[in-house]
Design an enzyme around this catalytic site. Structure first.
Site, short mmCIF file in Angstrom:
data_model
loop_
_atom_site.label_atom_id
_atom_site.label_comp_id
_atom_site.label_asym_id
_atom_site.label_seq_id
_atom_site.Cartn_x
_atom_site.Cartn_y
_atom_site.Cartn_z
N SER A 174 -4.09 12.30 8.91
CA SER A 174 -4.98 12.08 7.77
C SER A 174 -6.42 11.84 8.22
O SER A 174 -6.65 11.25 9.28
CB SER A 174 -4.50 10.86 6.98
OG SER A 174 -5.51 10.39 6.12
N LYS A 225 -3.17 21.30 -0.34
CA LYS A 225 -2.21 20.27 -0.71
C LYS A 225 -2.61 19.57 -2.01
O LYS A 225 -3.78 19.25 -2.20
CB LYS A 225 -2.15 19.23 0.43
CG LYS A 225 -1.32 18.00 0.14
CD LYS A 225 -1.20 17.13 1.38
CE LYS A 225 -0.31 15.93 1.17
NZ LYS A 225 -0.95 14.84 0.44
N TYR A 234 0.84 -1.20 0.00
CA TYR A 234 0.00 0.00 0.00
C TYR A 234 0.88 1.26 0.00
O TYR A 234 0.62 2.21 -0.74
CB TYR A 234 -0.91 -0.02 1.23
CG TYR A 234 -1.63 1.29 1.51
CD1 TYR A 234 -2.49 1.85 0.57
CD2 TYR A 234 -1.46 1.95 2.73
CE1 TYR A 234 -3.14 3.05 0.84
CE2 TYR A 234 -2.12 3.14 3.01
CZ TYR A 234 -2.96 3.69 2.06
OH TYR A 234 -3.60 4.87 2.31
N ARG A 251 -4.09 1.81 -7.85
CA ARG A 251 -2.81 1.16 -7.51
C ARG A 251 -3.08 -0.34 -7.59
O ARG A 251 -3.85 -0.88 -6.80
CB ARG A 251 -2.35 1.59 -6.13
CG ARG A 251 -2.23 3.12 -6.04
CD ARG A 251 -2.54 3.65 -4.66
NE ARG A 251 -2.96 5.04 -4.70
CZ ARG A 251 -3.59 5.65 -3.72
NH1 ARG A 251 -3.86 5.02 -2.60
NH2 ARG A 251 -3.95 6.91 -3.84
N GLN A 253 -5.53 16.87 8.26
CA GLN A 253 -5.76 16.85 6.80
C GLN A 253 -7.18 16.42 6.50
O GLN A 253 -7.65 15.39 6.99
CB GLN A 253 -4.77 15.89 6.13
CG GLN A 253 -5.00 15.70 4.63
CD GLN A 253 -5.85 14.47 4.32
OE1 GLN A 253 -5.79 13.48 5.04
NE2 GLN A 253 -6.66 14.54 3.27
N ARG A 279 0.81 8.74 -6.43
CA ARG A 279 -0.27 7.77 -6.19
C ARG A 279 -1.56 8.14 -6.90
O ARG A 279 -2.53 7.40 -6.85
CB ARG A 279 -0.54 7.67 -4.69
CG ARG A 279 0.66 7.23 -3.91
CD ARG A 279 0.52 7.48 -2.42
NE ARG A 279 -0.45 6.64 -1.77
CZ ARG A 279 -0.24 5.37 -1.43
NH1 ARG A 279 0.91 4.81 -1.72
NH2 ARG A 279 -1.16 4.67 -0.82
N TYR A 302 -10.14 15.34 3.79
CA TYR A 302 -10.68 14.94 2.49
C TYR A 302 -12.11 15.42 2.48
O TYR A 302 -12.83 15.30 3.49
CB TYR A 302 -10.64 13.43 2.33
CG TYR A 302 -9.32 12.87 1.87
CD1 TYR A 302 -8.66 13.40 0.77
CD2 TYR A 302 -8.74 11.79 2.53
CE1 TYR A 302 -7.45 12.87 0.34
CE2 TYR A 302 -7.54 11.25 2.10
CZ TYR A 302 -6.90 11.79 1.00
OH TYR A 302 -5.71 11.26 0.57
N HIS A 352 0.92 13.67 -4.61
CA HIS A 352 0.46 12.61 -3.71
C HIS A 352 1.44 11.44 -3.71
O HIS A 352 1.05 10.27 -3.59
CB HIS A 352 -0.93 12.14 -4.17
CG HIS A 352 -1.89 11.81 -3.05
ND1 HIS A 352 -2.87 12.65 -2.64
CD2 HIS A 352 -2.01 10.70 -2.27
CE1 HIS A 352 -3.57 12.08 -1.67
NE2 HIS A 352 -3.05 10.89 -1.42
N THR A 369 -6.72 18.46 1.12
CA THR A 369 -6.10 17.75 -0.01
C THR A 369 -7.00 17.87 -1.23
O THR A 369 -8.19 17.54 -1.19
CB THR A 369 -5.87 16.27 0.37
OG1 THR A 369 -4.93 16.25 1.45
CG2 THR A 369 -5.31 15.49 -0.80
C1 FMN Z 1 0.63 5.09 2.15
C2 FMN Z 1 0.28 6.51 1.84
C3 FMN Z 1 -0.95 7.00 2.25
C4 FMN Z 1 -1.27 8.34 2.01
N1 FMN Z 1 -2.45 8.84 2.49
C5 FMN Z 1 -2.73 10.16 2.33
C6 FMN Z 1 -3.88 10.73 2.93
O1 FMN Z 1 -4.63 10.07 3.62
N2 FMN Z 1 -4.10 12.05 2.72
C7 FMN Z 1 -3.27 12.83 1.96
O2 FMN Z 1 -3.52 14.02 1.79
N3 FMN Z 1 -2.16 12.31 1.41
C8 FMN Z 1 -1.86 11.01 1.59
N4 FMN Z 1 -0.72 10.49 1.06
C9 FMN Z 1 0.21 11.37 0.35
C10 FMN Z 1 1.21 11.98 1.34
O3 FMN Z 1 0.59 12.93 2.15
C11 FMN Z 1 2.36 12.68 0.60
O4 FMN Z 1 1.83 13.57 -0.34
C12 FMN Z 1 3.28 11.69 -0.09
O5 FMN Z 1 3.50 10.55 0.70
C13 FMN Z 1 4.62 12.36 -0.38
O6 FMN Z 1 5.46 11.50 -1.08
P1 FMN Z 1 6.60 10.59 -0.41
O7 FMN Z 1 5.89 9.40 0.17
O8 FMN Z 1 7.45 10.23 -1.58
O9 FMN Z 1 7.29 11.42 0.64
C14 FMN Z 1 -0.38 9.16 1.30
C15 FMN Z 1 0.86 8.65 0.90
C16 FMN Z 1 1.20 7.34 1.17
C17 FMN Z 1 2.55 6.82 0.75
#
Ligand code: FMN
Length: 387
Positions: free
Chosen positions: A107, A252, A25, A165, A128, A279, A130, A276, A156
């Site tokens: 989150s 964001k 994940y 994914r 954060q 992702r 949603y 993100h 976000t």
């Molecule tokens: C496993 C995972 C879950 C994430 N869940 C959220 C989330 O719930 N809300 C959100 O705004 N961003 C989420 N993100 C994005 C992160 O806030 C962030 O933008 C991202 O991890 C940055 O990239 P990096 O992992 O390369 O540092 C998630 C990222 C990952 C890896």
């Protein structure tokens, strides 16, 4: 205790200790994962300018993000299901961040609730949001974040629908995990994780379960997102949310100069240049490549932060020298958490801090505010507009 010298050490331990479903994940991007890969490989293209014979005593990585003092310009990004990477993961990560002196962002899709994290910390954290179709639920979330004295709302914008994914679909990602034969087989090798989870405060989405009625399946991230997230989110709705919150707001998921201008016009306190972590929109450019153009557009109007791809203090320095006023780490702290709980998050922060501090010194800089474009060697056209 293993000797940890870099973020990859934590990643290796993390992979061994956490069930495959949750490792996959975190360690994936959408579709072909091109953007996920380029988030890190684009940082590697930027080189550093070595300077010598500069007095490097009295250095400091301390600065401010949205007016808050930080020990270094690195916040913990909001990461959904953090409490599945390690028991009480959000409470532990928040505590590690507080002790280190950097912001923690909780989150909406966390396992520990807003109230759990407030009970584990003494300083304000960031929440954060949603945006969901159920506006009453969103209002209640905002009120809960106010009651918990959160000092900023991070809205976000890049996840109105979920990027695909592949591994999550194949693994049947859920919280708690559904006990299929292959999950059971994998869990049988993760005793430390299981023992922690048996004692955890929560194993379900703490901000959702018990706070919303009529959810068909709150354990499945995909199902919940498809049903509840608001695909009609637009700038008008964002403005209303900002007014409802009434405090500091960070927008964001901005990756385009035009969107950055809209965010600045609405009066956001900061924006996060982010895809993100690769992702969501696969094929989008990396955050670090988009940063110069966005800074040119709004750098004098709003604080510009960056995430996506940061795995070292050198990456932090590159973003800051380019002109960002803060950065966030997602996976880098998740690796630490999965590897060693709260101590692992502290270890991730220590690694990044040491790399940032040493790199500053060898670049001939003593303060974060002194970093600038002259510290970098950037390939021609790196941040130029793609037609
Ligand atoms: C496993 C995972 C879950 C994430 N869940 C959220 C989330 O719930 N809300 C959100 O705004 N961003 C989420 N993100 C994005 C992160 O806030 C962030 O933008 C991202 O991890 C940055 O990239 P990096 O992992 O390369 O540092 C998630 C990222 C990952 C890896």
């Amino acid at each position: 205790m293993p000797v940890i010298t870099n973020i990859n050490d934590l990643k290796r331990l993390y992979q061994r200790r956490v069930p495959r479903m949750f490792y996959d994940y975190a360690e994936s991007g959408s579709w072909t994962e091109q953007t996920f890969r380029e988030n890190t490989s684009d940082f590697d293209q930027i080189r550093l300018r070595q300077r010598v014979a500069v007095d490097m005593t009295g250095r400091s990585t301390a600065t401010q993000m949205i007016g808050e003092d930080v020990a270094m310009p690195v916040a913990l990004a909001p990461v959904g299901l953090t409490g599945m990477q390690h028991a009480d993961g959000e409470m532990k990560a928040a505590k590690a961040a507080e002790d280190f002196g950097v912001p923690f962002t909780l989150s909406t899709m966390s396992i520990n609730s807003i109230e759990d994290v407030a009970s584990a910390t003494t300083k304000p954290f960031w929440f954060q949001l949603y945006t969901m179709k159920d506006t009453d639920y969103v209002s209640r979330l905002i009120q809960r974040a106010k009651d918990a004295k959160c000092s900023a709302l991070v809205i976000t914008l890049d996840l109105q629908i979920l990027g695909q994914r592949h591994k999550d679909l194949k693994n049947g990602l859920s919280a708690p995990p559904k006990l299929t034969p292959s999950t059971l087989l994998n869990l049988a090798t993760k005793w430390g994780w299981l023992a922690g989870m048996a004692r955890a405060h929560r194993r379900e989405f703490g901000n959702i379960v018990g706070h919303v009625e009529g959810i068909s399946d709150a354990s499945s991230l995909g199902a919940w997102t498809a049903e509840q997230f608001d695909p009609s989110l637009d700038w008008g709705k964002i403005e209303k949310l900002m007014n409802e919150w009434g405090g500091k707001v960070i927008l964001k998921g901005i990756l385009d100069a035009e969107d950055a201008k809209m965010a600045a016009k609405l009066g956001a306190d900061a924006i996060v240049v982010s895809n993100h972590g690769g992702r969501q929109l696969d094929g989008a450019l990396s955050s670090i490549r988009m940063l110069p153009e966005i800074l040119d557009a709004v750098g004098d109007q709003v604080e510009v932060h960056l995430d996506s791809g940061i795995r070292s203090g050198q990456d932090v320095l590159k973003a800051m020298a380019m002109g960002a006023k803060g950065t966030y780490i997602g996976r880098a702290f998740v690796y630490g958490l999965g590897a060693m709980g709260q101590a692992g998050v502290t270890s991730a922060l220590e690694v990044i801090h040491k790399e940032l501090d040493t790199t500053m010194a060898l670049c001939g800089e003593r303060s974060i505010d002194g970093l600038n474009r002259d510290n970098l060697l950037v390939p021609q056209g790196f941040g130029g507009r793609w037609a």
